[in-house]
Write a protein that holds these residues in place. Structure first.
Motif, PDB file in Angstrom:
ATOM      1  N   UNK A  67     -36.138  -7.092  82.470  1.00 23.91           N
ATOM      2  CA  UNK A  67     -34.749  -7.308  82.054  1.00 23.91           C
ATOM      3  C   UNK A  67     -34.149  -8.504  82.779  1.00 23.91           C
ATOM      4  N   UNK A  68     -34.462  -8.646  84.062  1.00 29.17           N
ATOM      5  CA  UNK A  68     -33.991  -9.819  84.809  1.00 29.17           C
ATOM      6  C   UNK A  68     -34.532 -11.096  84.188  1.00 29.17           C
ATOM      7  N   UNK A  69     -35.765 -11.044  83.670  1.00 28.18           N
ATOM      8  CA  UNK A  69     -36.358 -12.217  83.031  1.00 28.18           C
ATOM      9  C   UNK A  69     -35.874 -12.411  81.603  1.00 28.18           C
ATOM     10  N   UNK A  70     -35.002 -11.543  81.102  1.00 25.08           N
ATOM     11  CA  UNK A  70     -34.475 -11.694  79.750  1.00 25.08           C
ATOM     12  C   UNK A  70     -35.410 -11.234  78.662  1.00 25.08           C
ATOM     13  N   UNK A  71     -36.215 -10.213  78.919  1.00 30.64           N
ATOM     14  CA  UNK A  71     -37.228  -9.742  77.962  1.00 30.64           C
ATOM     15  C   UNK A  71     -36.655  -8.595  77.146  1.00 30.64           C
ATOM     16  N   UNK A  72     -36.979  -8.604  75.854  1.00 36.63           N
ATOM     17  CA  UNK A  72     -36.636  -7.505  74.946  1.00 36.63           C
ATOM     18  C   UNK A  72     -37.820  -6.541  74.913  1.00 36.63           C
ATOM     19  N   UNK A  73     -37.595  -5.320  75.396  1.00 34.70           N
ATOM     20  CA  UNK A  73     -38.687  -4.357  75.495  1.00 34.70           C
ATOM     21  C   UNK A  73     -39.227  -3.972  74.116  1.00 34.70           C
ATOM     22  N   UNK A  74     -38.368  -4.013  73.094  1.00 41.78           N
ATOM     23  CA  UNK A  74     -38.853  -3.673  71.751  1.00 41.78           C
ATOM     24  C   UNK A  74     -39.900  -4.674  71.283  1.00 41.78           C
ATOM     25  N   UNK A  75     -39.696  -5.947  71.605  1.00 40.58           N
ATOM     26  CA  UNK A  75     -40.695  -6.962  71.258  1.00 40.58           C
ATOM     27  C   UNK A  75     -41.867  -6.911  72.226  1.00 40.58           C
ATOM     28  N   UNK A  76     -41.591  -6.592  73.476  1.00 41.37           N
ATOM     29  CA  UNK A  76     -42.659  -6.533  74.466  1.00 41.37           C
ATOM     30  C   UNK A  76     -43.677  -5.455  74.122  1.00 41.37           C
ATOM     31  N   UNK A  77     -43.238  -4.404  73.413  1.00 45.98           N
ATOM     32  CA  UNK A  77     -44.188  -3.375  73.006  1.00 45.98           C
ATOM     33  C   UNK A  77     -45.254  -3.917  72.075  1.00 45.98           C
ATOM     34  N   UNK A  78     -45.002  -5.047  71.399  1.00 46.81           N
ATOM     35  CA  UNK A  78     -45.999  -5.656  70.524  1.00 46.81           C
ATOM     36  C   UNK A  78     -47.072  -6.406  71.299  1.00 46.81           C
ATOM     37  N   UNK A  79     -46.700  -6.878  72.498  1.00 44.58           N
ATOM     38  CA  UNK A  79     -47.650  -7.657  73.331  1.00 44.58           C
ATOM     39  C   UNK A  79     -47.643  -7.028  74.725  1.00 44.58           C
ATOM     40  N   UNK A  80     -48.178  -5.828  74.827  1.00 38.74           N
ATOM     41  CA  UNK A  80     -48.093  -5.074  76.072  1.00 38.74           C
ATOM     42  C   UNK A  80     -48.855  -5.728  77.212  1.00 38.74           C
ATOM     43  N   UNK A  81     -49.867  -6.518  76.867  1.00 38.14           N
ATOM     44  CA  UNK A  81     -50.658  -7.117  77.943  1.00 38.14           C
ATOM     45  C   UNK A  81     -49.873  -8.166  78.710  1.00 38.14           C
ATOM     46  N   UNK A  82     -48.676  -8.578  78.220  1.00 38.87           N
ATOM     47  CA  UNK A  82     -47.839  -9.555  78.923  1.00 38.87           C
ATOM     48  C   UNK A  82     -46.779  -8.896  79.802  1.00 38.87           C
ATOM     49  N   UNK A  83     -46.796  -7.580  79.859  1.00 41.48           N
ATOM     50  CA  UNK A  83     -45.774  -6.901  80.652  1.00 41.48           C
ATOM     51  C   UNK A  83     -45.834  -7.293  82.116  1.00 41.48           C
ATOM     52  N   UNK A  84     -47.020  -7.309  82.684  1.00 40.79           N
ATOM     53  CA  UNK A  84     -47.159  -7.650  84.109  1.00 40.79           C
ATOM     54  C   UNK A  84     -46.711  -9.086  84.379  1.00 40.79           C
ATOM     55  N   UNK A  85     -47.063  -9.989  83.446  1.00 45.07           N
ATOM     56  CA  UNK A  85     -46.685 -11.393  83.660  1.00 45.07           C
ATOM     57  C   UNK A  85     -45.170 -11.563  83.645  1.00 45.07           C
ATOM     58  N   UNK A  86     -44.505 -10.950  82.685  1.00 44.12           N
ATOM     59  CA  UNK A  86     -43.052 -11.089  82.608  1.00 44.12           C
ATOM     60  C   UNK A  86     -42.351 -10.314  83.720  1.00 44.12           C
ATOM     61  N   UNK A  87     -42.963  -9.223  84.179  1.00 41.16           N
ATOM     62  CA  UNK A  87     -42.402  -8.534  85.351  1.00 41.16           C
ATOM     63  C   UNK A  87     -42.499  -9.427  86.594  1.00 41.16           C
ATOM     64  N   UNK A  88     -43.623 -10.126  86.724  1.00 41.94           N
ATOM     65  CA  UNK A  88     -43.760 -11.078  87.841  1.00 41.94           C
ATOM     66  C   UNK A  88     -42.751 -12.222  87.715  1.00 41.94           C
ATOM     67  N   UNK A  89     -42.529 -12.690  86.483  1.00 48.47           N
ATOM     68  CA  UNK A  89     -41.530 -13.741  86.283  1.00 48.47           C
ATOM     69  C   UNK A  89     -40.134 -13.245  86.665  1.00 48.47           C
ATOM     70  N   UNK A  90     -39.801 -12.018  86.298  1.00 47.43           N
ATOM     71  CA  UNK A  90     -38.514 -11.454  86.711  1.00 47.43           C
ATOM     72  C   UNK A  90     -38.406 -11.306  88.213  1.00 47.43           C
ATOM     73  N   UNK A  91     -39.528 -10.926  88.865  1.00 44.17           N
ATOM     74  CA  UNK A  91     -39.507 -10.824  90.330  1.00 44.17           C
ATOM     75  C   UNK A  91     -39.277 -12.188  90.965  1.00 44.17           C
ATOM     76  N   UNK A  92     -39.882 -13.239  90.389  1.00 43.37           N
ATOM     77  CA  UNK A  92     -39.662 -14.592  90.910  1.00 43.37           C
ATOM     78  C   UNK A  92     -38.193 -14.992  90.759  1.00 43.37           C
TER      79      UNK A  92
END
Length: 469
Positions: A67-92
């Motif tokens: 959410x901090x990285x501005x990700x829409x979870x509904x769309x993220x469910x289509x590309x679940x393998x990118x969850x860790x990457x976008x979570x890392x981007x939000x942490x950064x």
């Protein structure tokens, strides 16, 4: 065991006005014809059941970071393998905001000497602002290549500017010991130099070996005025002593003249022979004349006023002499006290150091020490790179499948909206045409009825005339 019905990718889109789901060529799909629902049998919990324990905690943290990285979870469910990457981007992004908040916290304390709790307010505001701006930078999207280029330039410029602003207080904090030591030494040396200058510009009048004050002391503001006041008192004392001496000499001359006149009268009356004397004993004419001359001279001289003035001058001389002597004796103490008061107005070694002064001192130290200059720039560039890391990560990753999904979804929504509006417009035009045709038909029917009624009336009139005949 639970059964999950997984829709095909196209099932996530809304159907059009005619009930047909239009395909989207921009959406990543493995086939264009597969539209069946796939039944997947799993052994874990159903998707609507949130994980518990440590896995659930990490899941919630990951969602919050995305959410901090501005990700829409509904769309993220289509590309679940990118969850860790976008979570890392939000942490950064989050850590960049934390670093920015710490930088503002240091800057406010260094600039205003505010307490830590007071400085925490602007730090929190700056933290939120940086997180929001970074979130916008990494989540913003453009359409064509020119817009992407402009967005890239905007991202890089903002990230660089924020990086420089955020990095500087942190660099000052890293080299705080060297800065504080240099400032304390410089301030102490400046205080010693000023004290020596004040002593030179205010020599002790009682010290015969003291050199005279330089001519620029008054212009530079180092003249304390103590020696000037003492010199004025000394000049006044000298003038009073001179007046006293002149009055003493005048009284002595007048007394000597009176004694001479009295002695001449006594000698004339006593018959003493000598220059200007008759040598005849008795109170003759010369005896009376000399006696009257002595008495007249004695009466003409203001003996009482002169003696009173002499006593007053002696009193003033004595008082002023005491003042001058006391001033000369305490000159060194008063000069020391005045110098301490003047030096207290200057920056002290233990006083707080401002932000601009820290930056200036760091620049001076860097100019005089090549190794320090290299270290300062390395640390500065490191913090700038850290502050720019969200943008660098986004640029380095390029366009991910998530971005393509978002763009495809947005384009599909826009296309569907345009189709819907176009259909509504067509329907409105068609309805308007139908209404117009119905109005024309009604009008024609009405005109036909009127003509029929008119014909029938004419026939009745004609038939009536025939029957009368």
């Amino acid at each position: 065991m639970s059964t999950v019905i997984v829709p095909e990718q196209g099932d996530a889109y809304e159907p059009g006005p005619d009930g047909v789901r239009p395909p989207s060529p921009r959406l990543p799909r493995e086939t264009d014809t597969h539209r069946e629902r796939v039944i997947v049998t799993t052994t874990g919990p159903a998707p609507d059941q949130a994980p518990r324990g440590l896995v659930g905690l990490f899941t919630r943290v990951g969602r919050w970071l995305r959410f901090v990285a501005g990700v829409d979870e509904a769309v993220m469910d289509k590309v679940k393998y990118l969850r860790a990457w976008y979570a890392s981007l939000g942490a950064v992004v989050l850590m960049t905001g934390v670093i920015a908040g710490c930088s503002m916290w240091f800057a406010v304390q260094q600039a205003t000497s505010a307490p830590p709790l007071v400085a925490a307010g602007p730090a929190v505001v700056w933290f939120v602002f940086i997180v929001v701006v970074d979130r916008w930078i990494i989540s913003s999207r453009a359409g064509d290549g020119w817009q992407r280029f402009i967005l890239l330039i905007t991202r890089g410029t903002l990230a660089l500017l924020f990086g420089v602003v955020i990095a500087e207080p942190l660099v000052l904090k890293v080299f705080e010991n060297q800065i504080v030591q240099h400032v304390e030494e410089t301030r102490a040396a400046n205080l010693n130099q000023e004290a020596s200058r004040y002593v030179v510009c205010n020599p002790d009048p009682a010290d015969p070996n003291a050199p005279p004050a330089p001519s620029d002391c008054v212009r530079s503001g180092h003249d304390l005025g103590l020696a000037t006041a003492l010199a004025g008192q000394q000049r006044q004392l000298d003038e009073l002593k001179q007046q006293e001496q002149q009055l003493r000499e005048t009284l002595a001359a007048e007394r000597a003249e009176l004694a001479r006149l009295q002695q001449a009268a006594m000698n004339e009356c006593a018959g003493v022979a000598g220059p200007g004397l008759t040598g005849v004993y008795g109170e003759g004419i010369n005896c009376r004349r000399n006696t009257e001359a002595a008495n007249a001279y004695e009466a003409s001289v203001p003996w009482t006023e002169q003696e009173a003035l002499l006593l007053e001058l002696q009193r003033q001389v004595a008082d002023l002499q005491t003042t001058v002597t006391e001033g000369q004796r305490t000159f060194a103490e008063r000069r020391e006290a005045e110098i301490e008061a003047r030096l207290a107005e200057l920056p002290q070694p233990d006083e707080p150091i401002g932000l601009l002064e820290r930056m200036e001192v760091l620049g001076e130290l860097s100019q005089n020490n090549f190794h320090l200059l290299v270290g300062v720039w390395l640390v500065r560039l490191l913090f700038i790179a850290i502050d720019c890391s969200p943008v660098l990560m986004k640029i380095a990753s390029g366009k991910t499948h998530y971005d393509r999904w978002v763009e495809g979804t947005l384009d599909f929504r826009v296309d569907m909206r345009e189709l819907h509006l176009r259909a509504k417009h067509t329907e409105a035009a068609f309805t308007q045409d139908i209404n117009e045709q119905e109005r024309r038909r009604d009008y024609e029917l009405q005109q036909r009825r009127l003509r029929e009624q008119e014909v029938a009336a004419r026939e009745r009139t004609y038939l009536g005339q025939d029957s009368d005949r």
